[in-house]
Design an enzyme around this catalytic site. Structure first.
Site, PDB file in Angstrom:
ATOM      1  N   THR A  63       0.814  -1.212   0.000  1.00  0.00           N
ATOM      2  CA  THR A  63       0.000   0.000   0.000  1.00  0.00           C
ATOM      3  C   THR A  63       0.852   1.269   0.000  1.00  0.00           C
ATOM      4  O   THR A  63       2.032   1.210   0.320  1.00  0.00           O
ATOM      5  CB  THR A  63      -0.851  -0.072   1.279  1.00  0.00           C
ATOM      6  OG1 THR A  63      -1.721  -1.169   1.121  1.00  0.00           O
ATOM      7  CG2 THR A  63      -1.601   1.174   1.592  1.00  0.00           C
ATOM      8  N   ARG A  97     -13.618  -8.159  -0.911  1.00  0.00           N
ATOM      9  CA  ARG A  97     -12.842  -8.034   0.336  1.00  0.00           C
ATOM     10  C   ARG A  97     -12.404  -6.573   0.549  1.00  0.00           C
ATOM     11  O   ARG A  97     -11.930  -5.913  -0.360  1.00  0.00           O
ATOM     12  CB  ARG A  97     -11.616  -8.938   0.270  1.00  0.00           C
ATOM     13  CG  ARG A  97     -10.681  -8.843   1.489  1.00  0.00           C
ATOM     14  CD  ARG A  97      -9.530  -7.880   1.247  1.00  0.00           C
ATOM     15  NE  ARG A  97      -8.580  -7.870   2.363  1.00  0.00           N
ATOM     16  CZ  ARG A  97      -7.568  -7.009   2.461  1.00  0.00           C
ATOM     17  NH1 ARG A  97      -7.371  -6.119   1.520  1.00  0.00           N
ATOM     18  NH2 ARG A  97      -6.767  -7.028   3.492  1.00  0.00           N
ATOM     19  N   THR A 108       0.256   0.235   6.667  1.00  0.00           N
ATOM     20  CA  THR A 108       0.371  -0.767   5.601  1.00  0.00           C
ATOM     21  C   THR A 108       0.685  -2.116   6.232  1.00  0.00           C
ATOM     22  O   THR A 108       1.444  -2.194   7.191  1.00  0.00           O
ATOM     23  CB  THR A 108       1.483  -0.407   4.593  1.00  0.00           C
ATOM     24  OG1 THR A 108       1.618  -1.500   3.672  1.00  0.00           O
ATOM     25  CG2 THR A 108       2.818  -0.163   5.254  1.00  0.00           C
TER      26      THR A 108
HETATM   27  N1  ASP Z   1      -3.176  -3.074   4.197  1.00  0.00           N
HETATM   28  C1  ASP Z   1      -3.483  -3.391   2.825  1.00  0.00           C
HETATM   29  C2  ASP Z   1      -4.690  -4.277   2.776  1.00  0.00           C
HETATM   30  O1  ASP Z   1      -4.817  -5.138   3.600  1.00  0.00           O
HETATM   31  C3  ASP Z   1      -2.396  -4.085   2.102  1.00  0.00           C
HETATM   32  C4  ASP Z   1      -1.041  -3.475   2.177  1.00  0.00           C
HETATM   33  O2  ASP Z   1      -0.743  -2.716   3.093  1.00  0.00           O
HETATM   34  O3  ASP Z   1      -0.269  -3.741   1.277  1.00  0.00           O
HETATM   35  O4  ASP Z   1      -5.496  -4.128   1.874  1.00  0.00           O
END
Ligand code: ASP
Length: 309
Positions: free
Chosen positions: A176, A204, A227
């Site tokens: 993210t 989701r 993230t």
């Molecule tokens: N936190 C994000 C999610 O679960 C993924 C990520 O941080 O890469 O959608």
């Protein structure tokens, strides 16, 4: 004008120097620097923390190296479902979108939800309808296609597995993007944007568009963008937890981030990290994974662009 500060991330995970080529490392660092500078210039010119975080996240969304907007991961149906949120610490206004596709900059759409509706979070078709109503162009799928992420998806699409971005092991991939900032008036803001997780179930929703979980900002305490393994960030309400630890327990920004990420999130089994600032311009970049793409800059001369622990 008080101290100004900005911190950004491009995802956390099993990011090891052994797995990285020098060219790739330079590309990531250049992209982080570009986003950092874009946000910092806004603050330097007297702009708001809110404008700065939006600007920085837009640059990261436009870069296919990161799992947000252009370069977003594929879900179980081989499609993109993107999530984003933004929050203004000065009044705690917030906006978010979930499960959108074809939007060049989901963070900008999240901001419009905040500014043009009475709602905080719009999802799926409703968010897309809103985007069209306010004149956001809907881009073709090609714009978001990234060969690396497509191959990631092909390798697991026939399984029940889902995985996060940016690492080698299947269950340790995160990607993210996010930004937090403190402006010259002492206002803080946070923004986060993601494609979510490779092969995630259709529908989701992770932590990134959930205010309090992946994003939070309040001038009383801090601004946070997270993230990592979204389900755990939701269950731990990480971003708000940092704020609460400061407000109710009197912890400093770095103490609160340490407690939330290294103790509470970890105890539940969650991997990942966050960037955070407080209204005084203190910065914290905390993570419990081997690496996190991250960068920060303040008006007292601090400037860092880092990947590994
Ligand atoms: N936190 C994000 C999610 O679960 C993924 C990520 O941080 O890469 O959608």
């Amino acid at each position: 004008m008080g101290k100004i500060a900005i911190a950004i991330h491009g995802g956390a995970g099993t990011i090891l120097s052994a797995e990285m080529t020098p060219e790739k490392e330079i590309a990531y660092k250049n992209a982080l620097k570009e986003a950092l500078s874009a946000g910092y210039i806004v603050l330097e010119n007297g702009g708001s923390a809110l404008d700065a975080v939006e600007q920085a996240v837009i640059i990261l969304e436009d870069c296919p190296l990161f799992n947000a907007a252009r370069g977003a991961v594929f879900n179980a149906n081989g499609a993109h479902e993107m999530d984003a949120s933004i929050m203004d610490g000065s009044n705690r206004d917030a906006g978010a979108v979930s499960g959108v596709d074809g939007i060049k900059n989901p963070v900008a759409l999240a901001r419009k939800v905040m500014e043009k509706t009475e709602h905080v979070l719009l999802m799926g078709e409703g968010a897309m309808e809103f985007a069209k109503t306010i004149g956001f162009p809907i881009l073709e799928k090609d714009y978001f296609f990234d060969e690396f992420r497509y191959q990631q998806w092909l390798s697991i699409r026939d399984s029940d597995n889902f995985q996060l971005d940016h690492s080698i092991k299947k269950d340790q991939k995160y990607g993210t993007v996010g930004a937090v900032a403190t402006d010259g008036e002492g206002n803080v803001a946070a923004a986060t944007s993601t494609g979510g997780m490779t092969n995630k179930k259709f529908g989701r929703v992770g932590d990134s568009p959930i205010i309090g979980a992946g994003t939070y900002a309040s001038n009383h305490t801090c601004a946070v963008s997270c993230t990592g393994s979204g389900e755990f960030f939701i269950k731990s309400v990480v971003a708000y937890d940092v704020s609460c630890l400061m407000e109710y327990k009197g912890l400093s920004l770095s103490e609160a981030c340490m407690e939330a990420v290294q103790k509470r999130l970890k105890a539940l089994g969650g991997d990942g990290g966050l960037v955070a600032v407080d209204p005084q311009g203190n910065i914290c970049m905390e993570f419990n994974t081997p690496g996190m793409y991250r960068a920060c800059k303040d008006s007292e001369g601090k400037e860092e662009i880092l990947i590994y622990r």
